[in-house]
Write a protein that holds these residues in place. Structure first.
Motif, short mmCIF file in Angstrom:
data_model
loop_
_atom_site.label_atom_id
_atom_site.label_comp_id
_atom_site.label_asym_id
_atom_site.label_seq_id
_atom_site.Cartn_x
_atom_site.Cartn_y
_atom_site.Cartn_z
N ARG A 102 79.88 -30.16 -11.43
CA ARG A 102 78.79 -30.94 -10.64
C ARG A 102 78.12 -30.41 -9.66
O ARG A 102 78.60 -29.44 -9.16
CB ARG A 102 79.63 -32.22 -10.49
CG ARG A 102 80.80 -32.09 -9.58
CD ARG A 102 81.25 -33.42 -9.02
NE ARG A 102 82.38 -33.47 -8.23
CZ ARG A 102 82.51 -32.92 -6.96
NH1 ARG A 102 81.32 -32.64 -6.50
NH2 ARG A 102 83.82 -32.95 -6.29
N SER A 103 77.16 -31.11 -9.30
CA SER A 103 76.08 -30.37 -8.21
C SER A 103 75.42 -31.44 -7.66
O SER A 103 75.13 -32.63 -8.29
CB SER A 103 75.36 -29.28 -8.80
OG SER A 103 74.31 -28.77 -7.86
N ASP A 104 75.05 -31.35 -6.33
CA ASP A 104 74.17 -32.31 -5.69
C ASP A 104 72.43 -31.97 -5.60
O ASP A 104 71.82 -32.36 -5.20
CB ASP A 104 74.46 -32.83 -4.44
CG ASP A 104 74.48 -31.44 -3.39
OD1 ASP A 104 74.88 -31.63 -2.21
OD2 ASP A 104 74.20 -30.26 -3.90
N ASN A 105 72.44 -30.51 -6.42
CA ASN A 105 71.20 -29.91 -6.49
C ASN A 105 70.54 -30.28 -7.78
O ASN A 105 70.97 -29.77 -8.84
CB ASN A 105 71.31 -28.29 -6.26
CG ASN A 105 70.04 -27.50 -6.04
OD1 ASN A 105 69.14 -28.16 -6.55
ND2 ASN A 105 69.97 -26.62 -5.44
N ARG A 106 69.32 -30.95 -7.60
CA ARG A 106 68.69 -31.28 -8.86
C ARG A 106 68.11 -29.98 -9.94
O ARG A 106 68.12 -30.17 -10.89
CB ARG A 106 67.40 -32.29 -8.68
CG ARG A 106 66.26 -31.56 -7.63
CD ARG A 106 65.19 -32.50 -7.47
NE ARG A 106 64.19 -31.98 -6.66
CZ ARG A 106 64.19 -31.87 -5.42
NH1 ARG A 106 65.09 -32.64 -4.73
NH2 ARG A 106 63.00 -31.64 -4.75
N SER A 107 67.89 -29.02 -9.14
CA SER A 107 67.59 -27.81 -9.84
C SER A 107 68.66 -27.27 -10.78
O SER A 107 68.22 -26.54 -11.73
CB SER A 107 66.86 -26.66 -8.85
OG SER A 107 67.86 -26.12 -8.24
N HIS A 108 69.84 -27.64 -10.60
CA HIS A 108 71.03 -27.10 -11.52
C HIS A 108 71.03 -27.87 -12.83
O HIS A 108 71.66 -27.69 -13.56
CB HIS A 108 72.32 -27.43 -10.55
CG HIS A 108 72.40 -26.09 -9.60
ND1 HIS A 108 73.31 -26.53 -8.61
CD2 HIS A 108 71.55 -25.52 -9.14
CE1 HIS A 108 73.09 -25.28 -7.65
NE2 HIS A 108 71.86 -24.66 -7.98
N TYR A 109 70.34 -29.00 -12.91
CA TYR A 109 70.38 -29.83 -14.15
C TYR A 109 69.47 -29.63 -15.16
O TYR A 109 68.20 -29.58 -14.72
CB TYR A 109 70.61 -31.41 -13.66
CG TYR A 109 71.68 -31.79 -13.09
CD1 TYR A 109 71.77 -31.27 -11.60
CD2 TYR A 109 72.68 -32.27 -13.56
CE1 TYR A 109 72.98 -31.76 -10.87
CE2 TYR A 109 73.96 -32.75 -13.02
CZ TYR A 109 74.09 -32.62 -11.50
OH TYR A 109 75.17 -32.90 -10.84
N ALA A 110 69.73 -29.31 -16.38
CA ALA A 110 68.85 -28.80 -17.43
C ALA A 110 68.11 -30.10 -18.15
O ALA A 110 67.07 -29.95 -18.70
CB ALA A 110 69.52 -27.96 -18.35
N TYR A 111 68.90 -30.95 -18.26
CA TYR A 111 68.70 -32.19 -18.93
C TYR A 111 68.64 -33.64 -18.29
O TYR A 111 69.47 -33.70 -17.30
CB TYR A 111 69.85 -32.60 -20.24
CG TYR A 111 70.05 -31.19 -20.96
CD1 TYR A 111 71.02 -30.41 -20.72
CD2 TYR A 111 69.08 -30.54 -21.99
CE1 TYR A 111 71.22 -29.19 -21.35
CE2 TYR A 111 69.42 -29.46 -22.55
CZ TYR A 111 70.35 -28.76 -22.43
OH TYR A 111 70.62 -27.75 -23.20
#
Length: 122
Positions: A102-111
């Motif tokens: 998991r991450s709190d960085n929106r740029s890490h999410y692809a979908y």
């Protein structure tokens, strides 16, 4: 690849509770961490919460103690339970998926889903 659909947003009064759902389609749901973000007009998309495939969670400072993120892998669904809602919680809420941690960085999410509107009246 995974597709996401949020639901559960609506207009409620301050102090009320809501539960948002994020339903995923596609395979290997357990492999994905799911994040919740929110965005109000004119503001950047803000991290709200995230849950890993192993059920570890993280929360943004403004929602800690009020929001709870959980998942039901059998239903390929992640939930965001929101309590003691405040007018400043008003936003479009998005769920997003990424493989791995998991991450709190929106740029890490692809979908990303299309979002669901939450409005809190004072």
């Amino acid at each position: 690849q995974v597709q996401l659909m949020e639901s559960g947003g609506r207009l409620v009064e301050a102090g009320a509770s809501l539960r948002l759902s994020c339903e995923a389609s596609g395979q290997y749901f357990r492999a994905y961490s799911i994040g919740w973000f929110r965005q109000n007009s004119g503001k950047e998309r803000e991290f709200v919460a995230a849950i890993s495939g192993g059920n570890t969670t993280a929360y943004g400072e403004s929602v800690k103690g009020r929001f709870t993120c959980s998942r039901d892998n059998g239903k390929s669904t992640v939930y965001l339970a929101m309590n003691n809602l405040k007018p400043e919680d008003t936003a479009i809420y998005y769920c997003a998926a990424k493989v791995g941690l998991r991450s709190d960085n929106r740029s890490h999410y692809a979908y990303w889903g299309q979002g669901t509107q939450v409005t809190i009246s004072s």
